[in-house]
Design an enzyme around this catalytic site. Structure first.
Site, PDB file in Angstrom:
ATOM      1  N   ASP A 118       0.773  -1.310   0.079  1.00 54.00           N
ATOM      2  CA  ASP A 118      -0.056  -0.026   0.043  1.00 54.00           C
ATOM      3  C   ASP A 118       0.858   1.181   0.007  1.00 54.00           C
ATOM      4  O   ASP A 118       0.411   2.167  -0.367  1.00 54.00           O
ATOM      5  CB  ASP A 118      -0.858  -0.005   1.268  1.00 54.00           C
ATOM      6  CG  ASP A 118      -0.107  -0.334   2.432  1.00 54.00           C
ATOM      7  OD1 ASP A 118       0.856  -0.420   2.310  1.00 54.00           O
ATOM      8  OD2 ASP A 118      -0.812  -0.236   3.604  1.00 54.00           O
ATOM      9  N   HIS A 119       2.098   1.188   0.361  1.00 58.05           N
ATOM     10  CA  HIS A 119       2.746   2.312   0.415  1.00 58.05           C
ATOM     11  C   HIS A 119       3.699   2.741  -0.978  1.00 58.05           C
ATOM     12  O   HIS A 119       3.616   3.954  -1.308  1.00 58.05           O
ATOM     13  CB  HIS A 119       4.147   2.275   1.602  1.00 58.05           C
ATOM     14  CG  HIS A 119       3.578   2.674   2.946  1.00 58.05           C
ATOM     15  ND1 HIS A 119       2.421   1.378   3.505  1.00 58.05           N
ATOM     16  CD2 HIS A 119       3.548   3.408   4.090  1.00 58.05           C
ATOM     17  CE1 HIS A 119       2.264   2.059   4.826  1.00 58.05           C
ATOM     18  NE2 HIS A 119       3.031   2.876   5.259  1.00 58.05           N
ATOM     19  N   ASP A 178       4.012  -1.033  11.069  1.00 59.36           N
ATOM     20  CA  ASP A 178       3.486   0.287  10.789  1.00 59.36           C
ATOM     21  C   ASP A 178       2.837   0.974  12.061  1.00 59.36           C
ATOM     22  O   ASP A 178       2.180   0.302  13.017  1.00 59.36           O
ATOM     23  CB  ASP A 178       2.454  -0.033   9.721  1.00 59.36           C
ATOM     24  CG  ASP A 178       2.099   1.684   9.386  1.00 59.36           C
ATOM     25  OD1 ASP A 178       2.932   1.658   8.226  1.00 59.36           O
ATOM     26  OD2 ASP A 178       1.380   2.264   9.830  1.00 59.36           O
ATOM     27  N   ARG A 186      -0.304  12.816  10.336  1.00 65.34           N
ATOM     28  CA  ARG A 186       0.971  13.297  10.600  1.00 65.34           C
ATOM     29  C   ARG A 186       1.035  14.619   9.699  1.00 65.34           C
ATOM     30  O   ARG A 186       0.955  14.574   8.537  1.00 65.34           O
ATOM     31  CB  ARG A 186       2.101  12.460  10.161  1.00 65.34           C
ATOM     32  CG  ARG A 186       2.081  11.187  11.420  1.00 65.34           C
ATOM     33  CD  ARG A 186       3.165  10.427  11.273  1.00 65.34           C
ATOM     34  NE  ARG A 186       2.917   9.549  12.291  1.00 65.34           N
ATOM     35  CZ  ARG A 186       3.307   8.123  12.594  1.00 65.34           C
ATOM     36  NH1 ARG A 186       3.899   7.642  11.180  1.00 65.34           N
ATOM     37  NH2 ARG A 186       3.252   7.447  13.327  1.00 65.34           N
ATOM     38  N   SER A 223       6.973   7.263  12.808  1.00 61.08           N
ATOM     39  CA  SER A 223       6.864   5.842  12.306  1.00 61.08           C
ATOM     40  C   SER A 223       7.494   4.810  13.094  1.00 61.08           C
ATOM     41  O   SER A 223       8.342   5.042  13.940  1.00 61.08           O
ATOM     42  CB  SER A 223       7.679   5.995  10.975  1.00 61.08           C
ATOM     43  OG  SER A 223       8.119   4.918  10.315  1.00 61.08           O
ATOM     44  N   ARG A 237       9.193   2.507  11.265  1.00 56.63           N
ATOM     45  CA  ARG A 237      10.383   2.253  10.410  1.00 56.63           C
ATOM     46  C   ARG A 237      11.655   2.079  11.026  1.00 56.63           C
ATOM     47  O   ARG A 237      12.241   2.961  11.521  1.00 56.63           O
ATOM     48  CB  ARG A 237      10.411   3.468   9.076  1.00 56.63           C
ATOM     49  CG  ARG A 237      10.845   4.487   9.485  1.00 56.63           C
ATOM     50  CD  ARG A 237      10.921   5.731   8.413  1.00 56.63           C
ATOM     51  NE  ARG A 237       9.579   6.040   8.297  1.00 56.63           N
ATOM     52  CZ  ARG A 237       9.126   7.264   7.631  1.00 56.63           C
ATOM     53  NH1 ARG A 237       9.962   8.243   7.697  1.00 56.63           N
ATOM     54  NH2 ARG A 237       7.733   7.452   7.622  1.00 56.63           N
TER      55      ARG A 237
HETATM   56  C1  MIC Z   1       4.061   6.556   8.385  1.00 53.05           C
HETATM   57  O1  MIC Z   1       2.921   6.805   8.445  1.00 53.05           O
HETATM   58  O2  MIC Z   1       5.124   7.187   8.708  1.00 53.05           O
HETATM   59  C2  MIC Z   1       4.419   5.485   7.768  1.00 53.05           C
HETATM   60  C3  MIC Z   1       4.926   5.484   6.223  1.00 53.05           C
HETATM   61  O3  MIC Z   1       3.315   4.371   7.572  1.00 53.05           O
HETATM   62  C4  MIC Z   1       5.187   4.266   8.676  1.00 53.05           C
HETATM   63  C5  MIC Z   1       5.922   3.183   8.331  1.00 53.05           C
HETATM   64  C6  MIC Z   1       7.120   3.262   7.340  1.00 53.05           C
HETATM   65  O4  MIC Z   1       7.916   4.180   7.470  1.00 53.05           O
HETATM   66  O5  MIC Z   1       7.081   2.494   6.538  1.00 53.05           O
HETATM   67  C7  MIC Z   1       4.882   4.135   9.978  1.00 53.05           C
HETATM   68  O6  MIC Z   1       3.670   4.765  10.455  1.00 53.05           O
HETATM   69  O7  MIC Z   1       5.032   3.251  10.900  1.00 53.05           O
HETATM   70 FE1  SF4 Z   2       0.020   4.987   5.143  1.00 50.11          FE
HETATM   71 FE2  SF4 Z   2       1.354   5.544   7.311  1.00 50.11          FE
HETATM   72 FE3  SF4 Z   2      -0.045   7.426   5.915  1.00 50.11          FE
HETATM   73 FE4  SF4 Z   2      -1.472   5.431   7.354  1.00 50.11          FE
HETATM   74  S1  SF4 Z   2      -0.159   6.915   8.087  1.00 50.11           S
HETATM   75  S2  SF4 Z   2      -1.701   6.089   5.253  1.00 50.11           S
HETATM   76  S3  SF4 Z   2      -0.049   3.609   7.173  1.00 50.11           S
HETATM   77  S4  SF4 Z   2       1.394   6.238   4.999  1.00 50.11           S
END
Ligand code: MIC
Ligand code: SF4
Length: 651
Positions: free
Chosen positions: A64-65, A119, A385, A541, A543
């Site tokens: 999905d990313h 995630d 965010r 995140s 990550r």
């Molecule tokens: C995000 O919302 O920052 C992400 C991208 O979903 C991350 C995961 C990632 O960095 O792959 C998260 O929230 O953990």
């Molecule tokens: Fe995707 Fe993270 Fe954004 Fe949710 S917050 S939509 S998991 S990138």
């Protein structure tokens, strides 16, 4: 004494450790999820452990990313994950099927179960009464192998909801209110448990908006009771059989209590650049020229606000209107199910007719994969965010709002209070959702798994080299940063960098790019170094790349005022020492370029909760905190969780 709802689920899953506040407990994990941006690494780690089939009740790999596919990397990663999933007993949600948290809620989440996901927004599952926790990929890999997931036994906060939301006020406003009360670090070490008469007025998708964005409080997770609304949601998904009622005991005791009167809430927004910078719309407009904040862009979607009812509200507001000529509106429905039902009920046509740019069901603009705003642009987003630069435009001003505010503003051209629209029609969840799991590929039967070939593209590189913790450390401070450094600062995402998630040497070149572009070269040249930071370091995140890139660049320790939960765990998993200043003055005294030394490091770690650091340049020494369970100490001494797990599996 009775138990809280969270305690009931935790207790039923505790397989290691004592059930005492502040202690470490190991949880049996029923379900896991991964997404592609963290998933490739998680599966590389899973493979390195040499475990055959997953040992959970259900593990799902979502794509999905990284769906932009502007080069071969994303597509190769998708094929790699699909092949690993097929081989190891994991369900594979194909690209286009939707955002992991939305789809998981629809198709797999179940009250009373535990879920960990690579995630940070995995707590979305709390909307359906699960204990759902965000974790690093390596923790998820261990859980897929049947290992326990460890957390510090959290404090439990009861948030009592009274009253009922007024028309055009949304679930998003509930969590924005809580963020304004608790701040982005107020939830660290806590589970937020919702209760009170107001709960019954919220549907499962609304609850999921609230638990999803509970991640922004820094909380371990958030959870709602499982009640009649939960049953109806599951029934509409054809999954009523997994419903159980769940609530706290009436005499349960909480560590903290907060009351929110839903009837008193009004539409709000989180202003740049933090989810807790919350103001009412009237406050924001009052500060703007002419009393109205003009906007350039509106994005509706993300795992926070992309459910069918969110889309129905948006369509209702856009019906018969045209998006303001100065505004670009992008809409990404959360899943194939949502998009299909919008197509069937006519909402999609309504939204298109108004001039929205409809995107595929994926994370998209939320993680900077397209739709970056214009220079200095004001963007209203229904996401979770609004960290600086996350949208892909460094000087963009991102405001987080409800879908109602977003849609009303897209038409008006300025930040618009949807209450100006007059009477709000009633919105109901459908009695049945359009269930079609044809984009979720089941794994190969175990006896055929041996024949499944893993498809590894050239972008997929190995896990960085690790080594047992050294006895003595002498290293330069290669970077000093301030408070609230997010993982988007440490390891930025976006369309250029995300495709490198499976390639640590390549992605490391962008480490800390937002703070100091010269950091990667400097760190590599030093060979080994130490990073210094302020409070709430690593928020955001899950990550693990924010730990793996520093590991690759030779960072041996990170010394900060305080850490965010998942990032601290990721540092330990990567074998990097997480140290905390005990005195602010020690933070002030360290400068970039100072030579720091730690003697008898292994003994200091093994012996207790503190580590003494010498600043050889300044001729001072200071004491840092490093509270670790015995298990965490063993992980650090081994050189990280991967080596620790491999060593234990051998035993
Ligand atoms: C995000 O919302 O920052 C992400 C991208 O979903 C991350 C995961 C990632 O960095 O792959 C998260 O929230 O953990
Ligand atoms: Fe995707 Fe993270 Fe954004 Fe949710 S917050 S939509 S998991 S990138």
């Amino acid at each position: 004494m009775g138990l809280t709802l969270a305690e009931k689920i935790l207790k039923a899953h505790t397989v290691d450790g004592a059930f005492v506040k502040g202690g470490e407990i190991g949880l049996k994990i029923d379900q896991t999820l991964t997404q592609d941006a963290t998933g490739t690494m998680a599966y590389i780690e899973f493979e390195a452990m040499g475990i055959g089939q997953v040992r959970t009740e259900r593990s799902v790999a979502y794509i999905d990313h990284n769906t932009l596919q502007s080069g071969f990397e994303n597509a190769d990663d998708h094929r790699f994950i699909a092949s690993v999933a097929k081989k190891h007993g994991i369900y594979f949600s194909r690209p286009g099927n939707g955002i992991c948290h939305q789809v998981h809620l629809e198709r797999f989440g179940a009250p009373g179960k535990t879920l960990i996901g690579s995630d940070s927004h995995t707590p979305t599952g709390g909307g359906i009464g699960m204990i759902a926790i965000g974790a690093g990929g390596l923790d998820v890999a261990v859980a897929m192998g049947g290992g326990a997931y460890y957390i510090t036994y959290p404090k439990i906060v009861r948030v009592t909801l009274t009253g009922k939301l007024s028309p055009w006020v949304a679930a998003k406003d509930v969590i924005l209110k809580l963020l304004s009360i608790m701040s982005v670090k107020g939830g660290v070490g806590k589970i937020i448990e919702y209760a009170g008469e107001g709960v019954a007025s919220l549907s499962v998708p609304e609850r999921a908006t609230i638990t999803n964005m509970g991640a922004e409080l820094g909380a371990t997770t958030s959870v709602f009771p499982s009640d009649e609304n939960t049953r109806l949601f599951l029934k509409a998904q054809g999954r009523e059989d997994c419903w159980i009622p769940l609530a706290a005991d009436p005499d349960a005791e909480y560590d903290e209590e907060i009351t929110i009167d839903l009837s008193a809430l009004e539409p709000m927004a989180a202003c740049p650049h933090s989810p807790n910078n919350v103001k009412t719309l009237s406050e924001i407009n009052a500060m703007a020229e002419g009393g109205r904040m003009k906007i350039d862009q509106v994005c509706i979607g993300s795992c926070t606000n992309s459910s069918l009812v969110d889309m129905m509200k948006v369509a209702c507001i856009l019906k018969g209107k045209t998006v303001h000529p100065d505004v670009s509106l992008a809409v990404s429905p959360g899943s194939k199910q949502v998009l299909t039902m919008m197509a069937e009920n006519g909402d999609l046509a309504t939204i298109l007719a108004a001039g929205a740019r409809v995107l595929e069901s994926a994370c998209g603009p939320c993680i900077g994969m397209g739709q970056s705003p214009n220079s200095g642009g004001i963007s209203l987003r229904t996401f979770n965010r609004n960290f600086e630069g996350r949208s892909g435009t460094r000087d963009a001003q991102v405001y987080l709002v409800s879908p109602e505010v977003a849609a009303a503003s897209a038409v008006a051209g300025y930040l618009c209070d949807p209450r100006e629209l007059g009477r709000m029609p009633a919105f109901f969840l459908p009695e049945t959702f359009a269930v079609n799991d044809n984009m979720i590929t089941p794994p190969a039967p175990p006896k055929e798994a041996g024949e499944v070939e893993i498809l590894r593209g050239p972008n997929i590189k190995e896990y960085p080299k690790t080594a047992p913790l050294a006895d003595h450390l002498r290293a330069e401070c290669s970077l000093k940063v301030g408070d609230n450094i997010t993982t988007d600062h440490i390891m930025p995402a976006g369309a250029k960098i995300l495709p490198l998630r499976s390639n640590i040497p390549a992605i490391s070149k962008h480490c800390f790019a937002v703070c100091d572009e010269s950091f990667p070269d400097r760190a590599l040249a030093l060979g080994q170094s130490i990073v210094v930071g302020g409070s709430n370091y690593g928020q955001g995140s899950s990550r693990e790349h924010a730990a793996l890139a520093p590991l690759y660049l030779g960072v041996k320790a990170v010394i900060v005022k305080s850490f965010a939960r998942i990032h601290r765990q990721n540092l330990i998993n990567a074998g990097i020492l997480p140290l905390e200043f005990t005195d602010e003055a020690d933070y002030d005294a360290v400068e970039r370029g100072d030579i720091l030394a730690i003697e008898d490091l292994r003994d200091q770690i093994a012996a207790g909760d503190t580590v003494t650091v010498k600043n050889l340049t300044k001729g001072q020494s200071f004491v840092t905190k490093c509270p670790l369970s015995e298990r965490m100490k063993a992980i650090l001494l081994c050189g990280g969780l991967l080596d620790y797990t491999k060593a234990n599996l051998k035993k």
